[in-house]
Design an enzyme around this catalytic site. Sequence first.
Site, short mmCIF file in Angstrom:
data_model
loop_
_atom_site.label_atom_id
_atom_site.label_comp_id
_atom_site.label_asym_id
_atom_site.label_seq_id
_atom_site.Cartn_x
_atom_site.Cartn_y
_atom_site.Cartn_z
N HIS A 64 0.88 -1.17 0.00
CA HIS A 64 0.00 0.00 0.00
C HIS A 64 0.92 1.23 0.00
O HIS A 64 2.02 1.18 0.56
CB HIS A 64 -0.83 -0.04 1.28
N ASP B 293 3.43 -4.30 8.07
CA ASP B 293 2.16 -3.62 7.87
C ASP B 293 1.07 -4.69 7.98
O ASP B 293 0.86 -5.48 7.06
CB ASP B 293 2.16 -2.96 6.48
N GLN C 31 -4.17 -5.31 6.99
CA GLN C 31 -5.15 -6.27 6.46
C GLN C 31 -5.06 -7.62 7.19
O GLN C 31 -5.83 -8.52 6.88
CB GLN C 31 -4.93 -6.50 4.95
N LYS D 191 -10.42 -0.95 10.35
CA LYS D 191 -10.51 -2.14 9.49
C LYS D 191 -10.86 -3.38 10.31
O LYS D 191 -11.03 -4.46 9.77
CB LYS D 191 -9.19 -2.36 8.76
N1 PLP Z 1 -1.67 -0.81 4.68
C1 PLP Z 1 -2.55 -1.57 4.02
C2 PLP Z 1 -2.15 -2.94 3.57
C3 PLP Z 1 -3.84 -1.08 3.78
O1 PLP Z 1 -4.72 -1.84 3.12
C4 PLP Z 1 -4.17 0.22 4.23
C5 PLP Z 1 -5.49 0.80 3.94
O2 PLP Z 1 -6.23 0.33 3.10
C6 PLP Z 1 -3.20 0.96 4.91
C7 PLP Z 1 -1.96 0.41 5.12
C8 PLP Z 1 -3.48 2.35 5.41
O3 PLP Z 1 -4.43 2.29 6.44
P1 PLP Z 1 -5.09 3.62 7.01
O4 PLP Z 1 -5.76 4.27 5.84
O5 PLP Z 1 -6.06 3.12 8.02
O6 PLP Z 1 -4.01 4.45 7.59
#
Ligand code: PLP
Length: 432
Positions: A128, A219, A222, A245
């Site tokens: 991401h 990270d 998910q 999430k």
């Molecule tokens: N990392 C992953 C794999 C994600 O899917 C997301 C959001 O979709 C994020 C980081 C960022 O999360 P946030 O928008 O809650 O900061």
Amino acid sequence: MDIKSINKNSRFFSTIKKDFPIFLNQPELVYLDSTATALKPKTVVDKLREYYEEYSANVFRGVYKISEKATEEYEDTRKIIGEFINAKKSEEIIFTRGSTESLNLVAYSMGRKIINQGDEIVTSIMEHHSNFVPWQVLAGENGGTFKVVDITDGGHLDIGLENIKYKNSKFKNLEQIITKKTKILTLTYISNVLGTINPIKEIIRLAKSINPKLIVVIDAAQAVPHLKIDVKNLGCDFLVFSSHKMLGPTGVGVLWGKYELLDEMFPFNFGGEMIQEVYIDKTIFKKPPHKFEAGTPHIAGVIALKEAVKYLEKIGIEKIRDYEIFLSGSLARWLEDEFKTKIKILGPDYGGYPEDRAGIISFTFGKYHPHDIAQILDGEQIAVRAGHHCAMPLHNRLGINASVRASFYIYNTIEDVSKLVKGLKKVEIILR
Ligand code: PLP
């Protein structure tokens, strides 16, 4: 899972919608975008209201009863989150605004300290943007090398794990990627587009055997809502995730880090409640976690997050995971039966090991534009995501601009899967 357990599980999950107040207002909604954000159960909404109606004072500041109550509730969430991911102590849990802020915090406070000319930061093409851009910028500013691990055509990290079930793999390519110059390895546990579940524990073990000084950031945005996470067992140094999430409120994130590392790091933000003493010529900061929580946090959000954890734990993460495999596996088979090669699912082959995939199905549908597809589905009350899902390097790598993504969580049912398939047939009629 055998068919009897699947039926039992499906019956149980079909009763879950009643716990989510949004379905009272949107009874026809087929929500297939939980990867973007999950819906909220009533217990979470009630806890938010409880804070605002019963003890909406600031935390750590007041000596009066409602401030003490708010502080107690806030710190209780820290303890519950620590236990949920098996942290050594609750002081290792830092509340942020989301995974994005947690990753930026580590890149800023740890990354800037340790990355010098020629040092390497390793990440992957399936990240991401929030686990890609902060490291890319850091490498650029400090003269580091930004190394991006590719994926195979099968949608796995290209570290030598294809053709053999990865648990027995030696990941031979990893030995070329991680070197003594690699200071940071930062990887997603689950791809928010491909649904690939990376063998994180095995990767960490091998990477640290090549370079014991390596800092590993995971990270888990998910992963935490869908898999049992045990930070001690994984062997990483930092792990991040987002409350929204995992059924919790928006605007709250978690950074877990090994206490010794957090203690060495410089604060990310400066301001109220993160200082021990301030003088004209110097400031002494508090110890973690408070050193990293400057200013008034999202108090209600943090307090209500624990209700999300309690809700998930009551059902059981393993049960949730089995149900997601059932739903996403059913959709994959259904799409293949109905649309053959016209629909192309991104990521690992469903005929391979569906258990190594999350409940995320991104796909392209002939020449139809993903936004047109999503718009037609919206007309059928089906919410899917269309675009690059904040993973532009990955889409470029796949040679596409965008994809449609359907993602599952506990409130989805097999009827939702059926409605999506019917909706896609309508798409074909309209766009043909
Ligand atoms: N990392 C992953 C794999 C994600 O899917 C997301 C959001 O979709 C994020 C980081 C960022 O999360 P946030 O928008 O809650 O900061």
